[in-house]
Scaffold this motif. Sequence first.
Motif, PDB file in Angstrom:
ATOM      1  N   ALA A  36      11.058  68.385  83.370  1.00  0.00           N
ATOM      2  CA  ALA A  36      11.102  67.368  83.212  1.00  0.00           C
ATOM      3  C   ALA A  36      10.417  66.463  84.651  1.00  0.00           C
ATOM      4  CB  ALA A  36      11.946  66.084  83.152  1.00  0.00           C
ATOM      5  N   GLY A  37       9.387  65.769  84.661  1.00  0.00           N
ATOM      6  CA  GLY A  37       8.263  65.234  86.155  1.00  0.00           C
ATOM      7  C   GLY A  37       7.696  66.387  86.451  1.00  0.00           C
ATOM      8  N   LEU A  38       7.648  67.448  85.790  1.00  0.00           N
ATOM      9  CA  LEU A  38       6.578  68.614  86.950  1.00  0.00           C
ATOM     10  C   LEU A  38       5.392  68.955  86.144  1.00  0.00           C
ATOM     11  CD1 LEU A  38       7.424  70.783  88.799  1.00  0.00           C
ATOM     12  CD2 LEU A  38       8.384  72.080  87.119  1.00  0.00           C
ATOM     13  N   ASP A  39       4.447  68.849  87.200  1.00  0.00           N
ATOM     14  CA  ASP A  39       3.301  69.127  86.117  1.00  0.00           C
ATOM     15  C   ASP A  39       2.972  70.986  86.427  1.00  0.00           C
ATOM     16  OD1 ASP A  39       0.243  69.006  85.544  1.00  0.00           O
ATOM     17  OD2 ASP A  39       0.336  67.980  87.122  1.00  0.00           O
ATOM     18  N   LEU A  40       3.203  71.061  84.596  1.00  0.00           N
ATOM     19  CA  LEU A  40       2.406  72.165  84.233  1.00  0.00           C
ATOM     20  C   LEU A  40       1.598  72.500  84.214  1.00  0.00           C
ATOM     21  CD1 LEU A  40       5.957  72.733  82.048  1.00  0.00           C
ATOM     22  CD2 LEU A  40       5.514  73.260  84.437  1.00  0.00           C
ATOM     23  N   GLN A  41       0.603  71.896  84.147  1.00  0.00           N
ATOM     24  CA  GLN A  41      -0.576  72.126  83.916  1.00  0.00           C
ATOM     25  C   GLN A  41      -1.932  72.882  84.542  1.00  0.00           C
ATOM     26  OE1 GLN A  41      -3.100  70.031  81.292  1.00  0.00           O
ATOM     27  NE2 GLN A  41      -4.273  72.000  81.981  1.00  0.00           N
ATOM     28  N   SER A  42      -1.149  72.851  86.088  1.00  0.00           N
ATOM     29  CA  SER A  42      -1.778  73.927  86.580  1.00  0.00           C
ATOM     30  C   SER A  42      -1.256  75.583  85.999  1.00  0.00           C
ATOM     31  CB  SER A  42      -1.613  74.188  87.961  1.00  0.00           C
ATOM     32  OG  SER A  42      -0.199  74.535  88.368  1.00  0.00           O
ATOM     33  N   LEU A  43       0.112  75.509  85.477  1.00  0.00           N
ATOM     34  CA  LEU A  43       0.205  77.417  85.037  1.00  0.00           C
ATOM     35  C   LEU A  43      -0.936  77.278  83.621  1.00  0.00           C
ATOM     36  CD1 LEU A  43       1.762  79.284  84.405  1.00  0.00           C
ATOM     37  CD2 LEU A  43       3.380  78.090  83.694  1.00  0.00           C
ATOM     38  N   ALA A  44      -0.788  76.352  82.799  1.00  0.00           N
ATOM     39  CA  ALA A  44      -2.029  76.458  81.347  1.00  0.00           C
ATOM     40  C   ALA A  44      -3.540  76.551  81.844  1.00  0.00           C
ATOM     41  CB  ALA A  44      -1.435  75.125  80.727  1.00  0.00           C
ATOM     42  N   ASP A  45      -3.531  76.073  83.104  1.00  0.00           N
ATOM     43  CA  ASP A  45      -5.405  76.155  83.193  1.00  0.00           C
ATOM     44  C   ASP A  45      -4.645  77.775  83.732  1.00  0.00           C
ATOM     45  OD1 ASP A  45      -5.526  73.911  82.212  1.00  0.00           O
ATOM     46  OD2 ASP A  45      -5.330  73.443  84.724  1.00  0.00           O
ATOM     47  N   ALA A  46      -4.173  78.929  84.310  1.00  0.00           N
ATOM     48  CA  ALA A  46      -4.288  80.310  85.176  1.00  0.00           C
ATOM     49  C   ALA A  46      -4.709  80.595  83.335  1.00  0.00           C
ATOM     50  CB  ALA A  46      -3.347  79.814  85.756  1.00  0.00           C
ATOM     51  N   VAL A  47      -3.781  80.110  82.839  1.00  0.00           N
ATOM     52  CA  VAL A  47      -3.568  81.376  81.428  1.00  0.00           C
ATOM     53  C   VAL A  47      -4.661  81.394  80.546  1.00  0.00           C
ATOM     54  CG1 VAL A  47      -2.581  81.873  79.477  1.00  0.00           C
ATOM     55  CG2 VAL A  47      -1.324  81.181  81.363  1.00  0.00           C
ATOM     56  N   VAL A  48      -5.289  79.865  80.784  1.00  0.00           N
ATOM     57  CA  VAL A  48      -6.377  79.927  79.595  1.00  0.00           C
ATOM     58  C   VAL A  48      -7.861  80.353  80.203  1.00  0.00           C
ATOM     59  CG1 VAL A  48      -8.011  78.047  79.223  1.00  0.00           C
ATOM     60  CG2 VAL A  48      -6.083  77.953  78.829  1.00  0.00           C
TER      61      VAL A  48
ATOM     62  N   LEU B 113       4.764  78.038  89.900  1.00  0.00           N
ATOM     63  CA  LEU B 113       5.918  79.023  90.340  1.00  0.00           C
ATOM     64  C   LEU B 113       7.089  79.113  90.834  1.00  0.00           C
ATOM     65  CD1 LEU B 113       3.450  81.632  89.202  1.00  0.00           C
ATOM     66  CD2 LEU B 113       4.349  80.525  87.659  1.00  0.00           C
ATOM     67  N   HIS B 114       6.965  78.166  92.005  1.00  0.00           N
ATOM     68  CA  HIS B 114       7.910  78.257  92.686  1.00  0.00           C
ATOM     69  C   HIS B 114       8.782  77.154  92.623  1.00  0.00           C
ATOM     70  CE1 HIS B 114       7.133  81.507  95.469  1.00  0.00           C
ATOM     71  NE2 HIS B 114       5.516  81.082  95.296  1.00  0.00           N
ATOM     72  N   GLN B 115       8.045  76.325  92.326  1.00  0.00           N
ATOM     73  CA  GLN B 115       8.679  74.960  91.422  1.00  0.00           C
ATOM     74  C   GLN B 115       9.644  75.543  89.831  1.00  0.00           C
ATOM     75  OE1 GLN B 115       5.706  72.704  91.450  1.00  0.00           O
ATOM     76  NE2 GLN B 115       5.918  71.176  93.429  1.00  0.00           N
ATOM     77  N   VAL B 116       8.996  75.564  89.222  1.00  0.00           N
ATOM     78  CA  VAL B 116       9.666  76.240  87.693  1.00  0.00           C
ATOM     79  C   VAL B 116      10.923  77.642  88.676  1.00  0.00           C
ATOM     80  CG1 VAL B 116       9.446  77.887  86.034  1.00  0.00           C
ATOM     81  CG2 VAL B 116       7.650  76.263  86.741  1.00  0.00           C
ATOM     82  N   ALA B 117      11.012  78.167  89.240  1.00  0.00           N
ATOM     83  CA  ALA B 117      11.865  79.016  89.564  1.00  0.00           C
ATOM     84  C   ALA B 117      13.119  78.109  89.989  1.00  0.00           C
ATOM     85  CB  ALA B 117      11.474  79.710  90.401  1.00  0.00           C
ATOM     86  N   GLU B 118      13.133  77.132  91.483  1.00  0.00           N
ATOM     87  CA  GLU B 118      12.678  76.283  91.527  1.00  0.00           C
ATOM     88  C   GLU B 118      13.759  75.194  90.439  1.00  0.00           C
ATOM     89  OE1 GLU B 118      14.155  72.925  95.012  1.00  0.00           O
ATOM     90  OE2 GLU B 118      12.524  73.835  94.853  1.00  0.00           O
ATOM     91  N   ARG B 119      13.092  75.287  89.557  1.00  0.00           N
ATOM     92  CA  ARG B 119      14.642  74.257  88.616  1.00  0.00           C
ATOM     93  C   ARG B 119      15.046  74.983  87.672  1.00  0.00           C
ATOM     94  NH1 ARG B 119      12.059  69.341  87.153  1.00  0.00           N
ATOM     95  NH2 ARG B 119      10.742  67.940  88.432  1.00  0.00           N
TER      96      ARG B 119
ATOM     97  N   VAL C 178       9.441  81.140  84.184  1.00  0.00           N
ATOM     98  CA  VAL C 178       8.278  81.164  84.020  1.00  0.00           C
ATOM     99  C   VAL C 178       7.849  81.428  83.159  1.00  0.00           C
ATOM    100  CG1 VAL C 178       6.232  82.205  85.050  1.00  0.00           C
ATOM    101  CG2 VAL C 178       7.780  81.890  86.284  1.00  0.00           C
ATOM    102  N   GLU C 179       8.774  82.190  82.009  1.00  0.00           N
ATOM    103  CA  GLU C 179       8.262  82.523  80.513  1.00  0.00           C
ATOM    104  C   GLU C 179       9.014  81.592  80.188  1.00  0.00           C
ATOM    105  OE1 GLU C 179      10.365  85.449  77.444  1.00  0.00           O
ATOM    106  OE2 GLU C 179       9.623  86.435  79.559  1.00  0.00           O
ATOM    107  N   LEU C 180      10.056  81.000  80.557  1.00  0.00           N
ATOM    108  CA  LEU C 180      10.660  79.443  79.644  1.00  0.00           C
ATOM    109  C   LEU C 180       9.666  78.114  80.032  1.00  0.00           C
ATOM    110  CD1 LEU C 180      13.104  78.277  77.692  1.00  0.00           C
ATOM    111  CD2 LEU C 180      13.606  77.017  80.100  1.00  0.00           C
ATOM    112  N   ALA C 181       9.141  78.333  80.397  1.00  0.00           N
ATOM    113  CA  ALA C 181       7.686  77.487  80.661  1.00  0.00           C
ATOM    114  C   ALA C 181       6.539  77.664  79.915  1.00  0.00           C
ATOM    115  CB  ALA C 181       7.158  77.338  82.701  1.00  0.00           C
ATOM    116  N   LEU C 182       6.015  79.328  80.087  1.00  0.00           N
ATOM    117  CA  LEU C 182       5.304  79.149  79.553  1.00  0.00           C
ATOM    118  C   LEU C 182       6.110  78.885  77.917  1.00  0.00           C
ATOM    119  CD1 LEU C 182       4.347  82.527  80.881  1.00  0.00           C
ATOM    120  CD2 LEU C 182       2.963  80.740  81.170  1.00  0.00           C
ATOM    121  N   GLU C 183       6.491  79.645  77.022  1.00  0.00           N
ATOM    122  CA  GLU C 183       7.010  78.934  75.908  1.00  0.00           C
ATOM    123  C   GLU C 183       7.074  77.549  75.558  1.00  0.00           C
ATOM    124  OE1 GLU C 183       8.695  80.618  72.405  1.00  0.00           O
ATOM    125  OE2 GLU C 183       7.432  81.417  73.659  1.00  0.00           O
TER     126      GLU C 183
END
Length: 466
Positions: free
Chosen positions: A381-393, A419-425, A441-446
Amino acid sequence: MTIPTPPPGLPRTAGELRSSGHELRSIKVEMRENLLTSLRSGQARWPGIVGFDRTVLPQLERALIAGHDVVLLGERGQGKTRLLRALHSLLDEWTPVIEGSELGEHPMHPITPVSLRRAAELGDELPVAWRHRSERYVEKLATPDTSVGDLVGDVDPVKVAEGRSLGDPETIHYGLVPRAHRGIVTINELPDLAERIQVALLNVMEERDIQIRGYSLRLPLDVLLVATANPEDYTNRGRIITPLKDRFGAEIRTHYPEEIDDEVSLMRQEADLPAEVGDHLLEVLARFVDHLRESSAVDQRSGVSARFAIAAAETVAAAALHRSALTGEEPPVARPVDLAAVPAVLRGKIEFEAGEEGREDELLGYLLRRSVADTSRGLFAGLDLQSLADAVVDGHPVATGEQITGKSVLTALPELPVLHQVAERAGVRAEDSPGRIASAVELALESLYLAKRLGKDSDDDRSVYS
């Protein structure tokens, strides 16, 4: 179970026991006083019992203080037996018994003809042994073939063959309840006990004595009787007869864990995990079980046992260990891809409503995806995952599966601050193993896939986020 050795210096005769100032207490008084002492001191009273702190445990404690026999009513897998097995911790650690007595009678209060005779003959020299509290708890699973002799007692043909008359009370072989004298008797699934057998317990619970084949024998038994029952059994397959139900002083309803954190704690406590399973994955499983318990497609009369959640956690850990054996990845760490093993393996542990035939896999898959989405929504919650989505795309598809290591998942992505923020969460540090980081990271991707911000192509043994 190994029985501890009594400490040295305890009285060994009835005379020494009296001189020591020992006082005879009934089991209900003993448990009441020990419970009140622990309440006043604030010490833990119910180790290993999760989720009942504000509901079941206060009711049970009040029943014990009142000196009531208790029946716990609840669906399967709610921890009823586990709770009852914790009752013996409220007994004195050591209690004196007449050495060699068949029923473990107190030296100051013999009740069988043999012990009464010995006490009269030996007086203060009556030998005393010491019984540990773990020996004062007996448990019986009620089955249709249980007999009155099993619970109460019967004539012993061997003793009769030795030349004693049938009217001699010493020809009786005592059953489980008399042998639990000065202890706790637990009967699991009481409604499964035949009604004519339940009648044999009426005297035990009210008059505190037993009747065996017309013998004129009064044994003032000192027992706490506790039982468990399933509501379905209570009304359909079997029932507790009305006179017996009336003799229980307290009926307490149990329940499944009401908080996700309690379910996670229960899995962490009870599951035997051969590989590391992060709390974020246990939360997914806890939410999955919670959704199953709320689903109208699942037979809620049968319930979704806590054993399902425990088995699910063990299945996810086993999938991680299986991957480790195939790939050589160490240490083995569970990832969201391993959740897919749960519905297929554990489907048989759930009863579905009539009319849901053929939709079971679809329903389980949907609820599991919903559980992943709910968990990731709270975790990120509150974490912007757009950069992760853009990298995959933008040309960095990520493959995962049973034979793909956590390191391979991470190397498929460029270095990204998110990715560091995802891991920290997820409670993972930068220096942790690649498997731990990849799990977060895989949970964020899913979660991005479930939010329709990424695509995913899956076959038998791998999935690709793109």
